[in-house]
Design a protein around this motif. Structure first.
Motif, PDB file in Angstrom:
ATOM      1  N   GLN A  25       0.825  -1.200   0.000  1.00  0.00           N
ATOM      2  CA  GLN A  25       0.000   0.000   0.000  1.00  0.00           C
ATOM      3  C   GLN A  25       0.856   1.246   0.000  1.00  0.00           C
ATOM      4  O   GLN A  25       2.033   1.205   0.339  1.00  0.00           O
ATOM      5  CB  GLN A  25      -0.906   0.007   1.223  1.00  0.00           C
ATOM      6  N   ILE A  26       0.215   2.316  -0.424  1.00  0.00           N
ATOM      7  CA  ILE A  26       0.813   3.634  -0.246  1.00  0.00           C
ATOM      8  C   ILE A  26       0.060   4.289   0.906  1.00  0.00           C
ATOM      9  O   ILE A  26      -1.163   4.156   1.024  1.00  0.00           O
ATOM     10  CB  ILE A  26       0.771   4.487  -1.535  1.00  0.00           C
ATOM     11  N   ASP A  27       0.821   4.950   1.769  1.00  0.00           N
ATOM     12  CA  ASP A  27       0.286   5.552   2.985  1.00  0.00           C
ATOM     13  C   ASP A  27       0.685   7.019   2.996  1.00  0.00           C
ATOM     14  O   ASP A  27       1.858   7.341   2.820  1.00  0.00           O
ATOM     15  CB  ASP A  27       0.884   4.820   4.195  1.00  0.00           C
ATOM     16  N   ILE A  28      -0.300   7.893   3.174  1.00  0.00           N
ATOM     17  CA  ILE A  28      -0.045   9.339   3.241  1.00  0.00           C
ATOM     18  C   ILE A  28      -0.577   9.856   4.571  1.00  0.00           C
ATOM     19  O   ILE A  28      -1.736   9.610   4.921  1.00  0.00           O
ATOM     20  CB  ILE A  28      -0.768  10.114   2.116  1.00  0.00           C
ATOM     21  N   ASP A  29       0.261  10.569   5.302  1.00  0.00           N
ATOM     22  CA  ASP A  29      -0.161  11.256   6.524  1.00  0.00           C
ATOM     23  C   ASP A  29      -0.182  12.751   6.257  1.00  0.00           C
ATOM     24  O   ASP A  29       0.674  13.274   5.525  1.00  0.00           O
ATOM     25  CB  ASP A  29       0.821  11.006   7.675  1.00  0.00           C
ATOM     26  N   SER A  30      -1.141  13.424   6.881  1.00  0.00           N
ATOM     27  CA  SER A  30      -1.224  14.879   6.757  1.00  0.00           C
ATOM     28  C   SER A  30      -1.349  15.495   8.143  1.00  0.00           C
ATOM     29  O   SER A  30      -1.950  14.914   9.045  1.00  0.00           O
ATOM     30  CB  SER A  30      -2.441  15.276   5.909  1.00  0.00           C
ATOM     31  N   HIS A  31      -0.775  16.674   8.283  1.00  0.00           N
ATOM     32  CA  HIS A  31      -0.887  17.435   9.526  1.00  0.00           C
ATOM     33  C   HIS A  31      -2.146  18.292   9.526  1.00  0.00           C
ATOM     34  O   HIS A  31      -2.381  19.034  10.484  1.00  0.00           O
ATOM     35  CB  HIS A  31       0.343  18.316   9.727  1.00  0.00           C
ATOM     36  N   ASP A  32      -2.932  18.200   8.464  1.00  0.00           N
ATOM     37  CA  ASP A  32      -4.179  18.963   8.326  1.00  0.00           C
ATOM     38  C   ASP A  32      -5.368  18.021   8.520  1.00  0.00           C
ATOM     39  O   ASP A  32      -5.294  16.848   8.158  1.00  0.00           O
ATOM     40  CB  ASP A  32      -4.270  19.585   6.926  1.00  0.00           C
ATOM     41  N   LYS A  33      -6.455  18.545   9.048  1.00  0.00           N
ATOM     42  CA  LYS A  33      -7.694  17.767   9.132  1.00  0.00           C
ATOM     43  C   LYS A  33      -8.463  17.913   7.824  1.00  0.00           C
ATOM     44  O   LYS A  33      -8.519  18.993   7.245  1.00  0.00           O
ATOM     45  CB  LYS A  33      -8.570  18.261  10.292  1.00  0.00           C
ATOM     46  N   SER A  34      -9.032  16.817   7.377  1.00  0.00           N
ATOM     47  CA  SER A  34      -9.894  16.762   6.186  1.00  0.00           C
ATOM     48  C   SER A  34      -9.256  17.333   4.919  1.00  0.00           C
ATOM     49  O   SER A  34      -9.901  18.066   4.184  1.00  0.00           O
ATOM     50  CB  SER A  34     -11.216  17.478   6.469  1.00  0.00           C
ATOM     51  N   PRO A  35      -8.011  16.963   4.621  1.00  0.00           N
ATOM     52  CA  PRO A  35      -7.368  17.532   3.434  1.00  0.00           C
ATOM     53  C   PRO A  35      -7.569  16.724   2.157  1.00  0.00           C
ATOM     54  O   PRO A  35      -7.363  17.234   1.060  1.00  0.00           O
ATOM     55  CB  PRO A  35      -5.894  17.522   3.802  1.00  0.00           C
TER      56      PRO A  35
END
Length: 157
Positions: A117-127
């Motif tokens: 899988q590819i996994d993306i984390d964001s420091h923003d909510k609902s981006p």
């Protein structure tokens, strides 16, 4: 920039598979301001776990994730995209850092088998948008065309 054509260029170049995966991580992290961490996890041989491969962003202690644990582990079992716009609302979430607010994970299939899988984390909510999801699905389809045997069968970190 047309990111689908950029991804196709990376997939088709003469680099080793691990270098291609690293370039994909770097391109996504550097061109999508809400992608703060981008990485690939693949099945760890015959074990019921994922292991971290290439990534761009802050190093994580989560180099091995058991199937069923966290968002990535759940995708390994469900075989479905998982978009979490607010990680605080998830009971089965493995925190990769206090700054992570949302996560998107898209499975990679070879011969109808979920191999990573590819996994993306964001420091923003609902981006995350539908366009993000579609781009990541496209990337996973392209990555599935690569010879991943050396990555999937490597010993764990």
């Amino acid at each position: 920039m047309n990111f689908k054509s950029k991804i196709s260029q990376i997939i088709e170049n003469d680099l080793q598979t691990d270098a291609k995966l690293q370039q994909i991580c770097d391109v996504l992290k550097n061109n999508y301001p809400h992608f703060h961490w981008v990485g690939f996890y693949f099945i760890n041989g015959t074990k019921q776990e994922l292991k971290l491969a290439q990534f761009a962003g802050t190093p994580t202690e989560h180099t091995i994730i058991p199937f069923g644990k966290g968002i990535c582990g759940q995708v390994a079992v469900s075989n479905k995209n998982f978009i979490v716009q607010d990680v605080s609302e998830q009971d089965n979430y493995i925190s990769c850092g206090i700054d992570v607010k949302s996560e998107i994970v898209i499975p990679i299939f070879q011969k109808d088998k979920n191999i990573g899988q590819i996994d993306i984390d964001s420091h923003d909510k609902s981006p995350f948008t539908k366009e993000d999801e579609e781009l990541l699905e496209y990337i996973c389809e392209k990555v599935a065309t690569l010879n991943l045997d050396g990555i999937i069968n490597q010993p764990p970190f």
